[in-house]
Design a protein around this motif. Structure first.
Motif: not given
Lengths: 422, 219
Positions: A307, A336-337, A343, A368-369, A372
């Motif tokens: 992250h 992650m996307p 990010n 959202h996270k 992901q």
């Protein structure tokens, strides 16, 4: 007009500069910033549109710094800023903006909305419209030395613990060393593994470093609440200690906004350039790695993802370094996307996590996270910000997700080749 | 006043005044921005090149990854409108003749049929953008009188130009005069509405690129 409101409006006037005037001049009300903001994307509520959060500041700009606005004001046609309005805006400016800067990357006319929110908070706090929790944290930081009220004896206790565990001496108040190491309150209280990992890594790398008794805390609630005088007071402790100990470089810990405060805002708050460098711990580790001073053995088999803390990556320029390190020690690293400079925030930056009123919203926008992380299918999440870490740990628990969150420095230390003879 | 007198007035006195207000307005607005100044950044930059600002000035014309999918209407209609409008203003043969008479030089034009198609596309795109503004909760919340005024002031020259070219509604001389008046309205409003982004977009994008570039991030 109350005295505090006048102070706030004067502060708005003070912070408006050429970039802000160009940003407001350019806005075409396209609303694209909303699509970049997790507070909008996760709630669908239009009031969370980033440029809307700046409306009082925009009106001050228009009424004070444009000819038409001044004419309108003189003729009594413009809507004045009121205390009620600022009170209404307080949750928009503080609870629903983590100053993550995604909107600033997306705005087609190039508005740096985060830059503006940071400045707007100066007027909000001056007019008495800052969240009570942030006021408390900032008061503690100024009076006690840390936003969580931690004093040197607590650090000393941790030093003792780390020394007992690693058998390595933690240097304190050493002059003329290469690095002054700082920590965040969160690391002192919740993540003692950071100091332990650093001791071991620096011993192997042959790095000279020290902690300072009067400057161990890197966080700076002054920049979150928007009080430059207090932010300067807090950052000056570090500057004074770094100059006193004649270090070459100050290491900002695994904390996002501490890096912004120290690296980018600090010299401007102090009104002078530093005599030392400031680096984020990941920059230092990557440099040691490139110089061959940091040897690792084996790779973590767990699938893991990283992250990007907003202030470290998008607002800090430290994007490649963690990936270099993970390349060495992770067998199954999955991005992650939107990883890297685009990010998505954990939802707790910019003082949001210190503001208990914002908690329900913060947990909501974590969706959202969550999505992901689920997309990568990992059960291990690595990051480099103690605040992101605690926010994500709490949020993962809230959503009953069994995902472990670890700091990159401590993960690296697990795979460190240690020559016990050193 | 007959149609020819009106056209003469539109091309002469009215145009001159509109240009004076336009130029003075732009100058004033630029002073309003730059007059506020900007404090020197004392933090050691990762990259201290003004090239960061120049790069963002251009790269920001492209949608960041994922954004086109999130807001296709704004991006697609926005592109069609902007490209169409610029092409029509600067690449339509009669306009180039006007610029030649003004500046003393001209440039190659696009075929009139293509310009005609671009005008229609731009007008349609403007219609879509207005509908989107009225329907999208974010855009609707952000919009005020200035937004609709700017929209109308931009539509009028396209519409009147199209009608003049195709000899619609009014007699050609009158329509052409109305077309020129609409352009003059646009010139007068541009510095004092959000249409000023025509100029300020380069400034704001430059600052954005510079702020991010100093931190080592290409924005």
């Amino acid at each position: 007009m109350s005295a505090t409101l006048a102070k706030g409006i004067n502060s708005f006037k003070d912070v408006i500069d050429a970039p802000i005037a160009s940003f407001f001049s350019s806005c075409v009300h396209c609303g694209l910033c909303a699509e970049a903001c997790l507070f909008y994307t996760e709630t669908g509520d239009a009031k969370y549109t980033p440029i809307h959060k700046l409306e009082p500041l925009r009106r001050v700009w228009q009424q004070e710094y444009t000819l038409l606005g001044k004419l309108g004001k003189a003729l009594g046609l413009s809507k004045p800023i009121t205390d009620e309005e600022l009170a209404e805006w307080e949750p928009l400016v503080y609870d629903s903006c983590t100053m993550c800067g995604r909107c600033a990357m997306v705005c087609p006319v190039g508005n740096d909305l985060t830059y503006m929110i940071r400045k707007m908070r100066e007027g909000m706090s001056a007019s008495g419209h800052a969240p009570a929790d942030l006021v408390g944290a900032t008061t503690r930081a100024v009076n006690l030395g840390s936003p969580m009220g931690i004093k040197w004896p607590a650090v000393l206790a941790q030093i003792k613990h780390v020394q007992d565990e690693t058998g390595i001496e933690v240097p304190v108040e050493k002059s003329g060393v290469d690095y002054l190491v700082l920590m965040s309150s969160m690391e002192i209280i919740n993540f003692p593994e950071y100091l332990s990992a650093l001791s071991r890594i620096f011993k192997q790398a042959g790095v000279s470093w020290t902690l300072a008794q009067d400057a161990f805390e890197a966080t700076n609630s002054g920049i979150q609440i928007g009080a430059s005088d207090l932010a300067r007071e807090i950052v000056s402790r570090i500057v004074i200690a770094a100059e006193r100990l004649k270090v070459k470089c100050v290491i900002s810990p695994e904390c996002g906004h501490a890096f912004t405060a120290l690296r980018w805002e600090g010299p401007n708050l102090m009104g002078k350039a530093y005599t030392f460098d400031v680096k984020h711990i990941l920059e230092v580790l990557d440099e040691l790695r490139s110089a061959g001073k940091l040897k690792t053995n084996g790779k973590d088999k767990r699938p893991l993802t990283y992250h990007d803390p907003c202030q470290i990556a998008r607002r800090g320029g430290v994007i490649e370094q963690p990936r270099h390190i993970l390349g060495d020690i992770a067998a199954d690293f999955r991005e992650m996307p939107d990883a890297g400079k685009m990010n998505w925030c954990c939802g707790g930056g910019g003082g949001v996590s210190a503001n208990s009123r914002a908690e329900p919203l913060r947990l909501e926008v974590f969706k959202h996270k969550k999505g992901q992380i689920e997309a990568t299918g990992v059960k291990t999440l690595v990051t480099a910000c103690a605040n992101c870490r605690i926010v994500m740990e709490e949020s993962l628990e809230h959503y009953h997700m069994k995902v472990e969150v670890i700091g990159l420095t401590e993960l690296l230390a697990e795979y460190l080749v240690e020559d016990k003879a050193l | 006043m007959n149609h020819l007198d009106l056209l003469t007035f539109a091309r002469g006195t009215a145009l001159n005044w509109a240009l004076v207000i336009f130029v003075l307005g732009i100058t004033l607005r630029l002073f309003e921005i730059f007059g506020l100044g900007r404090k020197a950044d004392l933090a050691k930059p990762r990259s201290n090149s003004c090239g960061n600002g120049w790069r963002t000035m251009f790269t920001r014309s492209l949608p960041p990854e994922g954004m086109l999918k999130r807001e296709p209407v704004t991006y697609i209609a926005g592109y069609i409108f902007h490209v169409g409008l610029l092409a029509v203003i600067f690449l339509f043969a009669p306009h180039i003749e006007f610029f030649r008479s003004f500046f003393g030089f001209g440039w190659a034009s696009l075929p009139s049929a293509l310009v005609d198609a671009l005008v229609v596309a731009s007008i349609l795109a403007l219609g879509v953008l207005l509908a989107h503004r009225l329907n999208n909760p974010v855009k609707r919340m952000l919009s005020g009188f200035g937004d609709y005024l700017a929209w109308a002031a931009t539509l009028l020259p396209l519409l009147t130009g199209y009608m003049a070219y195709h000899h619609l509604m009014f007699e050609y001389t009158l329509m052409l005069a109305l077309h020129i008046f609409s352009v003059e309205l646009l010139l007068v409003l541009l510095p004092f509405t959000k249409l000023f982004h025509t100029f300020s977009v380069f400034i704001s994008r430059w600052y954005n690129g510079d702020i991010f570039g100093r931190k080592g991030v290409a924005s």
